[in-house]
Design an enzyme around this catalytic site. Structure first.
Site, short mmCIF file in Angstrom:
data_model
loop_
_atom_site.label_atom_id
_atom_site.label_comp_id
_atom_site.label_asym_id
_atom_site.label_seq_id
_atom_site.Cartn_x
_atom_site.Cartn_y
_atom_site.Cartn_z
N ARG A 188 6.53 0.26 -3.24
CA ARG A 188 6.12 -0.33 -4.73
C ARG A 188 7.33 0.22 -5.61
NH1 ARG A 188 1.11 1.46 -3.23
NH2 ARG A 188 1.11 3.07 -4.63
N ARG B 30 0.85 -1.21 0.00
CA ARG B 30 -0.08 0.00 0.12
C ARG B 30 1.02 1.24 0.08
NH1 ARG B 30 -4.77 -0.12 3.84
NH2 ARG B 30 -5.54 1.48 2.58
N CYS B 31 2.15 1.08 -0.02
CA CYS B 31 3.12 2.19 0.24
C CYS B 31 3.69 2.54 -1.15
CB CYS B 31 3.92 1.97 1.46
SG CYS B 31 5.45 3.20 1.14
N SER B 32 3.63 3.85 -1.47
CA SER B 32 4.00 3.98 -2.95
C SER B 32 5.64 3.86 -3.08
CB SER B 32 3.65 5.53 -3.43
OG SER B 32 4.12 6.33 -2.60
#
Length: 114
Positions: A14, A9-11
């Site tokens: 990712r 969920r963390c950019s």
């Protein structure tokens, strides 16, 4: 073996995962929110990073503000907090051999995998 402690969920996490994928190297994904790290694993990561437990804490997280913000905690207590509330751990963390880096910015990951 390269290992990434990853929060999908963390950019930034990712982006770090993409850097590893593009490197063509084999790596292991550890979704530490699904399976929390053991205390010894957190201690090992801290040692590889060369930082204190407090430096690995995300202090803007709700769990930190509600449970720990104004308390003076030992490293062991901070490690316990990270084990109980894995969202408190900075991300992504990439471990390669005997080196580790927090991928903020994600480009830092390239320094240890090349």
């Amino acid at each position: 073996m390269i290992k990434i402690y990853h929060n999908p969920r963390c950019s930034k996490s990712r982006e770090g995962l993409n850097i590893l994928a593009e490197s063509g190297q084999d790596f292991q994904i550890v979704k530490y929110l699904d399976i929390p790290m053991e205390k010894e694993e957190i201690k090992e990561v801290l040692s590889l990073l060369g930082i204190s437990a407090e430096e690995l804490i995300r202090k803007n997280e709700k769990d930190w503000k509600e449970n720990y913000k104004d308390k003076k905690l030992s490293d062991d207590e901070l490690i316990q907090a990270m084990q109980e509330h894995p969202k408190l751990i900075e991300r992504p963390i990439v471990v390669c051999d005997e080196t580790a880096v927090i991928g903020r910015p994600p480009e830092k990951i390239k320094d240890i995998i090349s």
